[in-house]
Design a protein around this motif. Sequence first.
Motif, PDB file in Angstrom:
ATOM      1  N   PHE A 118     -18.547  16.668  -9.158  1.00 38.16           N
ATOM      2  CA  PHE A 118     -18.865  17.202 -10.484  1.00 38.16           C
ATOM      3  C   PHE A 118     -19.999  16.416 -11.119  1.00 38.16           C
ATOM      4  O   PHE A 118     -20.883  16.991 -11.760  1.00 38.16           O
ATOM      5  CB  PHE A 118     -17.627  17.155 -11.379  1.00 38.16           C
ATOM      6  N   LEU A 119     -19.986  15.083 -10.933  1.00 33.75           N
ATOM      7  CA  LEU A 119     -21.046  14.246 -11.493  1.00 33.75           C
ATOM      8  C   LEU A 119     -22.396  14.616 -10.895  1.00 33.75           C
ATOM      9  O   LEU A 119     -23.397  14.701 -11.613  1.00 33.75           O
ATOM     10  CB  LEU A 119     -20.738  12.776 -11.227  1.00 33.75           C
ATOM     11  N   LYS A 163     -23.370  17.491  -9.761  1.00 35.78           N
ATOM     12  CA  LYS A 163     -23.799  18.752 -10.359  1.00 35.78           C
ATOM     13  C   LYS A 163     -24.253  18.540 -11.795  1.00 35.78           C
ATOM     14  O   LYS A 163     -25.275  19.082 -12.229  1.00 35.78           O
ATOM     15  CB  LYS A 163     -22.653  19.759 -10.301  1.00 35.78           C
ATOM     16  N   PHE A 164     -23.502  17.740 -12.539  1.00 40.21           N
ATOM     17  CA  PHE A 164     -23.826  17.472 -13.942  1.00 40.21           C
ATOM     18  C   PHE A 164     -25.187  16.798 -14.078  1.00 40.21           C
ATOM     19  O   PHE A 164     -26.001  17.175 -14.925  1.00 40.21           O
ATOM     20  CB  PHE A 164     -22.733  16.590 -14.553  1.00 40.21           C
ATOM     21  N   LEU A 165     -25.458  15.803 -13.235  1.00 39.69           N
ATOM     22  CA  LEU A 165     -26.736  15.099 -13.298  1.00 39.69           C
ATOM     23  C   LEU A 165     -27.889  16.036 -12.953  1.00 39.69           C
ATOM     24  O   LEU A 165     -28.955  15.995 -13.580  1.00 39.69           O
ATOM     25  CB  LEU A 165     -26.725  13.905 -12.340  1.00 39.69           C
ATOM     26  N   THR A 166     -27.669  16.902 -11.968  1.00 35.14           N
ATOM     27  CA  THR A 166     -28.715  17.857 -11.569  1.00 35.14           C
ATOM     28  C   THR A 166     -29.057  18.807 -12.700  1.00 35.14           C
ATOM     29  O   THR A 166     -30.219  19.157 -12.908  1.00 35.14           O
ATOM     30  CB  THR A 166     -28.255  18.651 -10.333  1.00 35.14           C
ATOM     31  N   GLU A 167     -28.032  19.230 -13.465  1.00 38.43           N
ATOM     32  CA  GLU A 167     -28.241  20.218 -14.531  1.00 38.43           C
ATOM     33  C   GLU A 167     -28.832  19.612 -15.797  1.00 38.43           C
ATOM     34  O   GLU A 167     -29.471  20.317 -16.582  1.00 38.43           O
ATOM     35  CB  GLU A 167     -26.911  20.901 -14.862  1.00 38.43           C
ATOM     36  N   ASN A 168     -28.613  18.317 -16.019  1.00 40.69           N
ATOM     37  CA  ASN A 168     -29.002  17.723 -17.299  1.00 40.69           C
ATOM     38  C   ASN A 168     -30.113  16.687 -17.210  1.00 40.69           C
ATOM     39  O   ASN A 168     -30.687  16.326 -18.248  1.00 40.69           O
ATOM     40  CB  ASN A 168     -27.776  17.089 -17.960  1.00 40.69           C
ATOM     41  N   TYR A 169     -30.422  16.213 -16.012  1.00 39.98           N
ATOM     42  CA  TYR A 169     -31.441  15.181 -15.859  1.00 39.98           C
ATOM     43  C   TYR A 169     -32.329  15.529 -14.667  1.00 39.98           C
ATOM     44  O   TYR A 169     -32.160  16.575 -14.046  1.00 39.98           O
ATOM     45  CB  TYR A 169     -30.782  13.811 -15.673  1.00 39.98           C
ATOM     46  N   VAL A 170     -33.284  14.674 -14.381  1.00 41.42           N
ATOM     47  CA  VAL A 170     -34.151  14.880 -13.221  1.00 41.42           C
ATOM     48  C   VAL A 170     -33.576  14.077 -12.054  1.00 41.42           C
ATOM     49  O   VAL A 170     -33.421  12.855 -12.148  1.00 41.42           O
ATOM     50  CB  VAL A 170     -35.596  14.434 -13.507  1.00 41.42           C
TER      51      VAL A 170
END
Length: 536
Positions: A363-364, A366-373
């Motif tokens: 989940f982390l 995916k979360f990093l991909t969606e919200n950061y570079v």
Amino acid sequence: MKSFIQKGLILMLFCIATETIAQVKKTASPAKTTKKNTAPAVTKSIAIELLRANAEQASRLVSNELKAMGVQIESIDEDLVYDTPKNGEKRGKLLETRTMLKCSHKIQVDVLANPNDQVQAVNWYLNDVPKEGFLAIEKILGYKKWQALGSNLYLNNNLIAEVEEMGSTGDDETKLTYSINLSKTEYFVLPIRTKVFNTDSLTVHHNPEEAGQSVVQFLNGLGMKFLYKTLNTIIPNYESKGISNVYGYTTTYMFEEGTSVAVTCNKYQQLAGIFFQFTDPLVHNKIKKWFKLSNWNDEGEGNNEGDVVYSKNNLKCVNNDIDKDIRVTITPYVTDIATRFHNTSPIDATSLVSFYLNMEKPFLKKFLTENYVTLVNVNWPGRNMTYNASAYPYDFYFKSPADSLCYVSYEYQLSDTWSRIIYFSTGDKAYYEEMKTNLLKNAEDPKSKVIVNYSDKQFEKSRMYYITIFSKEKDIENKRKKQEALVAQQLREKAEAEEKARLKAQKDAQTSADIQKVGDILIQGLQQINRRKGSN
């Protein structure tokens, strides 16, 4: 089914800003009576007055009407919503003022005004009230005299009222919760030349207004009559008491048969999503077929009951046959690094640590991909990023408050000698100092799970300040293992010394015995020689 909070969000995005085109004027002849000099009864209607007032006037009007009903305003909160700062501004321009009137009897009225103090919406929340209480407020507002587009939607020129009954939240089923949202519509004319609505060409760089026009033309072509367009509604992101920043915007396009389309964009006015909502299952099924979701990648079930997730290029589409909606989310292409970086926001000290400690790795990621570079290589002297699909997925980059490049690495390859879990660096000195102060403050908590180290000197090559965060549990474990290893080594060394001393003593004893034996042999030899001399 969607949770109450999720339904509330949809209500905010979909219902707050619905508005009107037609006004129905009724003239009622008073009934004949034998009594003379009796004025006809007048029913108050303050909905129009509220939406034409400024914030103070609207608040005063609400207070007076509720006071007449025995309802008192108990407290008033004000929330100022600001735009994203530009060109080094500490605070962006004011976008909206929200005045929240918290009243007795579990009633709250929110008055939303633009920077010119013109009321744009008045939202009523009636919690656990009897039916007669709701009807009394409905009578005062007077929207039931407007043109009815359905059982819960009323129009009056450019004004709209939307009502929702949300059931009982307590044991007393005679008391229900209601919302009444009064707002305005925006003038809309479909241009002669409108781009064709096509999911294959949707990107974040589409103009949201043009995207809305394309949707209207698309649904008109399928025989759905367009009714009105709402004002561009601000979605706030709470920052601190009384202060919020804009998170995004949404504009709703309303059609007959209960069909609506909300076009959303992020705080930078980039297209973020197009959400279709239906009341007629046949209409929903018709639009779902148009999307040809069988040609998309099936990603399985979503977060809500009935959600089925599909993906295609930079799009994610969630279809829900239970709630009868289709939600399309638009993100930058993974190779569009400039836009991805532009859309990032700074991370705070609490989130920096909690993301690592509390999120499962899949989940982390995916979360990093969606919200950061993520998935990039960086040329540090030039601050240039290039896409690399094989890069470590738990390295991520974002903007500081001063738009400086920031870098974080979440590390999972811990060992008996390595307990660092987070590496944070930034070229923004002020942001570094703020992060350091908050991390150290949080680490002082006895329940803290981390140890913080830092350096106030920049790395010469990268010109970045850095903070390293260690797992307290792993660090304690490593220290314990190190101490145990040291004690074991000391015991081994002691045992080896004792064994060495024993062997030396044994060797010395053996040497002494050998010398004694040699001595005895020598004495015996001398004695034999002496005896021989005596016999001669």
